[in-house]
Design an enzyme around this catalytic site. Structure first.
Site, PDB file in Angstrom:
ATOM      1  CG  HIS A  13      -1.997   0.810   1.199  1.00  0.00           C
ATOM      2  ND1 HIS A  13      -3.064   0.988   2.062  1.00  0.00           N
ATOM      3  CD2 HIS A  13      -1.734   2.186   0.631  1.00  0.00           C
ATOM      4  CE1 HIS A  13      -3.750   2.095   1.890  1.00  0.00           C
ATOM      5  NE2 HIS A  13      -3.316   2.977   1.049  1.00  0.00           N
ATOM      6  CG  HIS A  15      -1.361   6.199  -2.545  1.00  0.00           C
ATOM      7  ND1 HIS A  15      -2.601   5.945  -3.270  1.00  0.00           N
ATOM      8  CD2 HIS A  15      -1.688   5.658  -1.313  1.00  0.00           C
ATOM      9  CE1 HIS A  15      -3.319   5.481  -2.354  1.00  0.00           C
ATOM     10  NE2 HIS A  15      -3.150   5.234  -1.374  1.00  0.00           N
ATOM     11  CD  GLU A 199      -7.310   6.583   4.931  1.00  0.00           C
ATOM     12  OE1 GLU A 199      -8.013   6.419   3.773  1.00  0.00           O
ATOM     13  OE2 GLU A 199      -6.153   7.366   4.820  1.00  0.00           O
ATOM     14  CG  ASP A 277      -1.759   5.717   2.784  1.00  0.00           C
ATOM     15  OD1 ASP A 277      -1.985   5.572   1.501  1.00  0.00           O
ATOM     16  OD2 ASP A 277      -2.345   6.155   3.552  1.00  0.00           O
ATOM     17  CG  ASP A 278       0.075   8.864   0.708  1.00  0.00           C
ATOM     18  OD1 ASP A 278      -0.121   8.633  -0.575  1.00  0.00           O
ATOM     19  OD2 ASP A 278      -1.056   8.653   1.439  1.00  0.00           O
TER      20      ASP A 278
HETATM   21  N1  ADE Z   1      -4.874   8.693  -1.721  1.00  0.00           N
HETATM   22  C1  ADE Z   1      -3.612   8.581  -1.425  1.00  0.00           C
HETATM   23  N2  ADE Z   1      -3.627   8.320   0.010  1.00  0.00           N
HETATM   24  C2  ADE Z   1      -4.649   8.372   0.498  1.00  0.00           C
HETATM   25  C3  ADE Z   1      -5.365   7.582   1.655  1.00  0.00           C
HETATM   26  N3  ADE Z   1      -4.581   7.310   2.615  1.00  0.00           N
HETATM   27  N4  ADE Z   1      -6.598   7.557   1.710  1.00  0.00           N
HETATM   28  C4  ADE Z   1      -7.376   7.869   0.519  1.00  0.00           C
HETATM   29  N5  ADE Z   1      -6.686   8.044  -0.636  1.00  0.00           N
HETATM   30  C5  ADE Z   1      -5.605   8.191  -0.553  1.00  0.00           C
HETATM   31 ZN    ZN Z   2      -3.737   4.810   0.683  1.00  0.00          ZN
END
Ligand code: ADE
Ligand code: ZN
Length: 336
Positions: A13, A15, A199, A277-278
């Site tokens: 996971h 992005h 989430e 995630d990011d």
């Molecule tokens: N796009 C990028 N990160 C995200 C996240 N944590 N939740 C939803 N969309 C996303």
């Molecule tokens: Zn995500």
């Protein structure tokens, strides 16, 4: 305590656009003449204070506009793969917000040539395998998602780099079911399916996504744990959950790492994995997420090993390749 970086792992996971470091955003914004309302990387980094998912997404969608050329897509993908290799990642699955690029006039070929060149170099030079998750945006119109999908699937060589369809974006107030036709199209192409749910949205959002899309995997899913019946269903179906502890803290899903349910979820029998995630937006790559959970939740070495092992068994890879990763993982653990 087991050393996290030495543990082989897969990142499920992540992005692509969320892996943009502030320095990279500023470099590409200058190179491409894209104005951003930040004087420098420090000013941009100082803006990484989020109240919720939406305040983060506003910056995420602004940041990705600096990606324009094939070289940009190559560099961003490659920068993540280098960091991942340092963290012991052997395989990574990249959500790519396709609509966020095509909608700005970037072509599928530009985007995918850069990504695929980085995938090739990442495998050859860094030993990190990779695939792409075609990431839909749930707050955007279905017609836009369909147009992006049609544009993309005209290119068989890019379709082959995709392991799954997924969906991110704003969760609360944006149900998933209308995207079912695209999920069915994806299945017909041989892609797997995943969706962000649970989430910010509660267990009812997870239920809606499971009923609406019948996904193979669940991104986040942490709030499903508030509902015992739903939790049992996820355990019984062997659903992999891609949990992102630092993301959940930065987006205020939980107040502290001690309050994060990851350890309880694992101990209850859920198939959870740890992911970033990011990463620059949330203060750490996958290794930092593991370390935060290890220290903050008192995870034992065996529990850390289980989390890492789950990342291979839950990967969107052919069964024989999963088997090879698991065998290598077990050999690495036995040889510690
Ligand atoms: N796009 C990028 N990160 C995200 C996240 N944590 N939740 C939803 N969309 C996303
Ligand atoms: Zn995500």
């Amino acid at each position: 305590m087991i050393a996290i970086a030495s543990l082989p792992k897969a990142e499920l996971h992540l992005h692509l656009e969320g892996s943009l470091e502030p320095e990279t955003i500023m470099r590409l914004s200058e190179r491409n003449g894209i104005a951003l309302p930040f004087a420098d990387a420090d000013a941009l980094r100082a803006a990484y204070e989020f109240d919720d998912l939406q305040t983060f997404l506003d910056l995420f969608y602004a940041g990705l506009t600096v990606m324009v050329t094939e070289q940009d897509f190559y560099e961003v993908t490659r920068e993540y793969l280098e960091k991942a290799a340092d963290d012991g990642v052997c395989h990574a699955e990249f959500h790519v917000s396709v609509q966020g690029h095509l909608g700005r006039g970037v072509s599928v070929d530009t985007m995918m040539s850069g990504i695929s060149r980085a995938f090739e170099d990442g495998a050859a030079e860094l030993g990190v395998g990779a695939s792409m998750i075609f990431g839909l945006q749930r707050q955007r119109p279905l017609e836009e998602a369909e147009a992006a999908f049609e544009d993309f699937v005209k290119h068989p060589r890019w379709v082959a780099l995709v392991s799954a369809i997924g969906m991110g974006g704003s969760e609360v107030g944006y149900p998933t079911a209308k995207f079912r036709p695209l999920y069915d199209r994806a299945r017909a192409l041989g892609w797997k399916t995943t969706v962000h749910a649970g989430e910010e949205g509660g267990p009812e959002a997870v239920r809606e996504a499971l009923d609406g899309l019948a996904p193979d995997r669940l991104d986040h899913g942490v709030r499903a744990f508030e509902d015992a019946e739903l939790t049992q269903e996820l355990i019984d179906s062997g659903m992999t959950l891609t949990v992102c502890p630092l993301s959940n803290l930065r987006l205020k899903v939980f107040d502290s790492i001690e309050a994060h349910p990851l350890a309880k979820m694992l101990r209850a029998g859920l198939k959870v994995t740890v992911n970033s995630d990011d990463p620059p937006y949330f203060g750490g790559y996958i290794g930092a997420n593991f370390v935060a959970a290890q220290r903050g939740l008192g995870l034992s070495d065996d529990e850390i090993i289980q989390l890492a092992r789950n990342s291979f068994s839950g990967a969107f890879l052919p069964e024989d390749q999963i088997g090879r990763y698991l065998a290598a993982f077990d050999r690495a653990i036995a040889g510690r």
